[in-house]
Design an enzyme around this catalytic site. Structure first.
Site, PDB file in Angstrom:
ATOM      1  N   TYR A  60       0.839  -1.199   0.000  1.00  0.00           N
ATOM      2  CA  TYR A  60       0.000   0.000   0.000  1.00  0.00           C
ATOM      3  C   TYR A  60       0.874   1.249   0.000  1.00  0.00           C
ATOM      4  O   TYR A  60       0.594   2.215  -0.707  1.00  0.00           O
ATOM      5  CB  TYR A  60      -0.930   0.018   1.229  1.00  0.00           C
ATOM      6  CG  TYR A  60      -1.931   1.142   1.142  1.00  0.00           C
ATOM      7  CD1 TYR A  60      -3.141   0.958   0.484  1.00  0.00           C
ATOM      8  CD2 TYR A  60      -1.639   2.409   1.653  1.00  0.00           C
ATOM      9  CE1 TYR A  60      -4.048   1.994   0.358  1.00  0.00           C
ATOM     10  CE2 TYR A  60      -2.533   3.453   1.524  1.00  0.00           C
ATOM     11  CZ  TYR A  60      -3.740   3.239   0.874  1.00  0.00           C
ATOM     12  OH  TYR A  60      -4.631   4.266   0.747  1.00  0.00           O
ATOM     13  N   PHE A 112      -6.956  22.684 -24.160  1.00  0.00           N
ATOM     14  CA  PHE A 112      -7.233  21.260 -24.289  1.00  0.00           C
ATOM     15  C   PHE A 112      -8.460  20.975 -23.433  1.00  0.00           C
ATOM     16  O   PHE A 112      -8.643  21.567 -22.365  1.00  0.00           O
ATOM     17  CB  PHE A 112      -6.049  20.370 -23.877  1.00  0.00           C
ATOM     18  CG  PHE A 112      -6.356  18.930 -24.189  1.00  0.00           C
ATOM     19  CD1 PHE A 112      -6.401  18.499 -25.503  1.00  0.00           C
ATOM     20  CD2 PHE A 112      -6.677  18.035 -23.182  1.00  0.00           C
ATOM     21  CE1 PHE A 112      -6.771  17.182 -25.815  1.00  0.00           C
ATOM     22  CE2 PHE A 112      -7.037  16.724 -23.490  1.00  0.00           C
ATOM     23  CZ  PHE A 112      -7.074  16.298 -24.800  1.00  0.00           C
ATOM     24  N   THR A 113      -9.303  20.067 -23.921  1.00  0.00           N
ATOM     25  CA  THR A 113     -10.629  19.838 -23.326  1.00  0.00           C
ATOM     26  C   THR A 113     -10.593  19.638 -21.807  1.00  0.00           C
ATOM     27  O   THR A 113     -11.211  20.404 -21.056  1.00  0.00           O
ATOM     28  CB  THR A 113     -11.274  18.616 -23.988  1.00  0.00           C
ATOM     29  OG1 THR A 113     -10.345  17.540 -23.916  1.00  0.00           O
ATOM     30  CG2 THR A 113     -11.624  18.892 -25.444  1.00  0.00           C
ATOM     31  N   ASP A 203       2.223  21.050 -19.600  1.00  0.00           N
ATOM     32  CA  ASP A 203       1.503  19.822 -19.951  1.00  0.00           C
ATOM     33  C   ASP A 203       2.453  19.024 -20.837  1.00  0.00           C
ATOM     34  O   ASP A 203       2.622  19.299 -22.029  1.00  0.00           O
ATOM     35  CB  ASP A 203       0.197  20.142 -20.692  1.00  0.00           C
ATOM     36  CG  ASP A 203      -0.552  18.866 -21.079  1.00  0.00           C
ATOM     37  OD1 ASP A 203       0.073  17.780 -21.088  1.00  0.00           O
ATOM     38  OD2 ASP A 203      -1.756  18.941 -21.381  1.00  0.00           O
TER      39      ASP A 203
HETATM   40  C1  P61 Z   1      -6.217  12.127 -26.507  1.00  0.00           C
HETATM   41  F1  P61 Z   1     -10.990  13.366 -26.912  1.00  0.00           F
HETATM   42  N1  P61 Z   1      -5.562  13.138 -24.480  1.00  0.00           N
HETATM   43  O1  P61 Z   1      -5.471  12.941 -27.105  1.00  0.00           O
HETATM   44  P1  P61 Z   1      -5.797  11.776 -19.741  1.00  0.00           P
HETATM   45  N2  P61 Z   1      -3.321  16.825 -21.961  1.00  0.00           N
HETATM   46  C2  P61 Z   1      -3.200  16.451 -23.252  1.00  0.00           C
HETATM   47  C3  P61 Z   1      -3.855  15.308 -23.689  1.00  0.00           C
HETATM   48  O2  P61 Z   1      -3.730  14.944 -24.951  1.00  0.00           O
HETATM   49  C4  P61 Z   1      -4.672  14.564 -22.778  1.00  0.00           C
HETATM   50  C5  P61 Z   1      -4.748  15.005 -21.426  1.00  0.00           C
HETATM   51  C6  P61 Z   1      -4.074  16.136 -21.062  1.00  0.00           C
HETATM   52  C7  P61 Z   1      -6.315  12.227 -25.052  1.00  0.00           C
HETATM   53  C8  P61 Z   1      -7.417  11.455 -24.342  1.00  0.00           C
HETATM   54  C9  P61 Z   1      -8.635  12.304 -24.455  1.00  0.00           C
HETATM   55  O3  P61 Z   1     -11.042  15.524 -25.353  1.00  0.00           O
HETATM   56  C10 P61 Z   1     -10.370  14.397 -24.962  1.00  0.00           C
HETATM   57  O4  P61 Z   1      -4.726  10.799 -19.358  1.00  0.00           O
HETATM   58  C11 P61 Z   1      -2.379  17.254 -24.167  1.00  0.00           C
HETATM   59  O5  P61 Z   1      -6.576  11.360 -20.937  1.00  0.00           O
HETATM   60  O6  P61 Z   1      -6.673  12.110 -18.594  1.00  0.00           O
HETATM   61  C12 P61 Z   1      -5.415  13.445 -23.195  1.00  0.00           C
HETATM   62  O7  P61 Z   1      -4.982  13.081 -20.111  1.00  0.00           O
HETATM   63  C13 P61 Z   1      -5.578  14.284 -20.428  1.00  0.00           C
HETATM   64  C14 P61 Z   1      -9.383  12.312 -25.604  1.00  0.00           C
HETATM   65  C15 P61 Z   1      -8.807  13.305 -23.530  1.00  0.00           C
HETATM   66  C16 P61 Z   1     -10.260  13.336 -25.838  1.00  0.00           C
HETATM   67  C17 P61 Z   1      -9.721  14.355 -23.779  1.00  0.00           C
HETATM   68  O8  P61 Z   1      -6.850  11.235 -27.091  1.00  0.00           O
END
Ligand code: P61
Length: 445
Positions: A60, A112-113, A203
């Site tokens: 853990y 970013f979303t 990021d």
């Molecule tokens: C992707 F449609 N990306 O590109 P997590 N920062 C950045 C990313 O590209 C990112 C994250 C943070 C994805 C998955 C995804 O609108 C969307 O590990 C530059 O996915 O939590 C993730 O990291 C977040 C697809 C995320 C999406 C959000 O496909």
């Protein structure tokens, strides 16, 4: 490891995409032939990573694998303090809550979303400070991830430096089409933020891919290794959030990395509320080990050259077919310019969403919308945000597909392009509140 791949008929796929509400996120993976939805968690782990999985110390607290990961982050990225999280958005959630106060602004090089949503949920407002060229799919600027330093300076003066907890700086800007920031621009950003005492949070999800473009394109950087450039980038920043599911070649994992011990102590405390103890952050010991090994593998010059090379191979094929794509070709995928592909479908009829559904129906290739659906609604007016970029992303997982797969993809997209005039738009019939693109449903007009 090989997997069974389902070959389906066009009629079958027509039904499947209709049942999925014309949203490729809602398809079953068994109905997909070549999966270019994302490069997130979909890369193939190496023999060494799999061997590392067998060495999971599932205690853990204080797992051996945590110390391996901490060492990898210190050695390769140079950040002294590490807190693992289950994936990138777990890191964004915690760091945004600690650093952002109600009424703050967070400037960044394009939204970013998930990053923007967590900034907003913490009470902040995102401000886009990327160069204008990034919003133009045809502009061939080699560093479309750059900040417009004058615009940012003017913004800081307007709202006041005390309202800006940090600048959110992404290496390889995802929504711009996988476009890099230059080392020079990052140095200029550092000089500006130092002037005002503002932090830079990095990021670093695809930092190695950004470093490769710097090595290839930026004057004076050709003789440096990707690993050395990555280190230089990190050294210019105060802390980072990471989705290790991309560059770092794991199926799950992420982290927060910091220089400031005070912020680290707050993060370390908050992670136990939302993710798990600070030495595992929602992950198993074996996941931490695979991540530590993946970080080192991601910095290999030959690996990154082959990875980006495959993306460029697909992009050049599409250009040969006359298909409109975002240029220059980015690092992790090809982004189709849906506005130019379907000029007769207006943006309120979701051209990129429509195109992603059409490509799936044509060949079983799964892609992702990156346009008006992804951009969501304006919080004040409730209207759709209409981004200049209306794109479909063909994202390439690392170490998974061959050039032959890329050929099939290019032929399918070219085929859809030939019959583009027959394609009509969609209407949205279900819209969830957060990150609507993941679960929204549509009907054909
Ligand atoms: C992707 F449609 N990306 O590109 P997590 N920062 C950045 C990313 O590209 C990112 C994250 C943070 C994805 C998955 C995804 O609108 C969307 O590990 C530059 O996915 O939590 C993730 O990291 C977040 C697809 C995320 C999406 C959000 O496909």
């Amino acid at each position: 490891m090989v997997e069974h791949v389902q070959v389906t008929t066009e009629d079958y796929r027509k039904r499947a995409i209709e049942e999925a509400g014309y949203n490729t996120f809602l398809l079953k993976s068994r109905d997909v032939y070549i999966d270019l939805l994302t490069d997130s968690g979909t890369s193939a782990m190496s023999d060494r990573q799999w061997a590392g999985m067998m060495l999971g110390d599932e205690s853990y607290a204080g797992s051996e694998n945590f110390y391996h990961l901490e060492d990898a982050v210190k050695r390769h990225y140079g950040y002294p303090f590490l807190v693992p999280t289950h994936q990138g958005r777990g890191a964004e959630h915690i760091l945004s809550n600690i650093l952002i106060k109600e009424g703050d602004y967070v400037p960044g090089n394009m939204y970013f979303t998930t990053t923007k949503l967590h900034q907003e949920l913490a009470g902040g407002q995102f401000f886009d400070a990327i160069i204008d060229e990034a919003h133009d799919p045809m502009n061939e600027h080699p560093f479309k991830g750059n900040f417009n330093i004058e615009k940012l300076d003017a913004f800081i003066n307007k709202v006041g430096a005390d309202k800006i907890p940090y600048v959110s700086m992404a290496t390889t800007v995802n929504m711009a089409g996988g476009q890099p920031i230059s080392l020079q621009n990052l140095k200029d950003l550092r000089a500006l933020t130092d002037k005002y005492g503002i932090k830079i949070i990095h990021d670093m999800t695809r930092v190695a891919e950004n470093a490769y473009f710097i090595q290839q394109r930026e004057e004076g950087q050709q003789n440096k290794s990707v690993a050395a450039i990555v280190r230089e980038i990190c050294d210019l920043t105060d802390g980072a959030t990471m989705s290790a599911k991309k560059d770092a070649l794991v199926n799950i994992g992420g982290f927060i990395a910091l220089r400031d011990e005070g912020i680290y102590n707050q993060v370390r405390n908050m992670v136990v509320v939302y993710e798990g103890l600070h030495t595992y952050g929602g992950l198993a010991g074996r996941d931490l080990e695979a991540m530590a090994i993946g970080i080192a593998e991601s910095l290999d010059d030959f690996h990154i050259q082959a990875r980006v090379g495959q993306v460029i191979y697909l992009g050049e094929k599409l250009i040969e077919y006359g298909v409109p794509i975002v240029k220059p070709i980015g690092s992790h995928g090809i982004f189709l310019n849906a506005r130019a592909f379907l000029p007769h479908v207006s943006q309120d009829k979701f051209p990129a969403q429509t195109l992603a559904a059409e490509i799936y129906t044509n060949s079983g290739v799964r892609t992702m919308e990156r346009g008006v659906v992804s951009a969501g609604r304006n919080k004040e007016t409730g209207e759709h945000n209409y981004p200049k970029l209306e794109l479909v992303r063909l994202t390439i997982p690392r170490r998974v597909y061959t050039q032959a797969h890329m050929d099939v993809v290019a032929e399918s997209v070219a085929h859809v392009y030939e019959k583009r005039n027959e394609i009509k738009g969609l209407k949205m019939v279900y819209e969830p509140e957060y990150l609507r693109f993941f679960q929204a449903k549509f009907e054909v007009l």
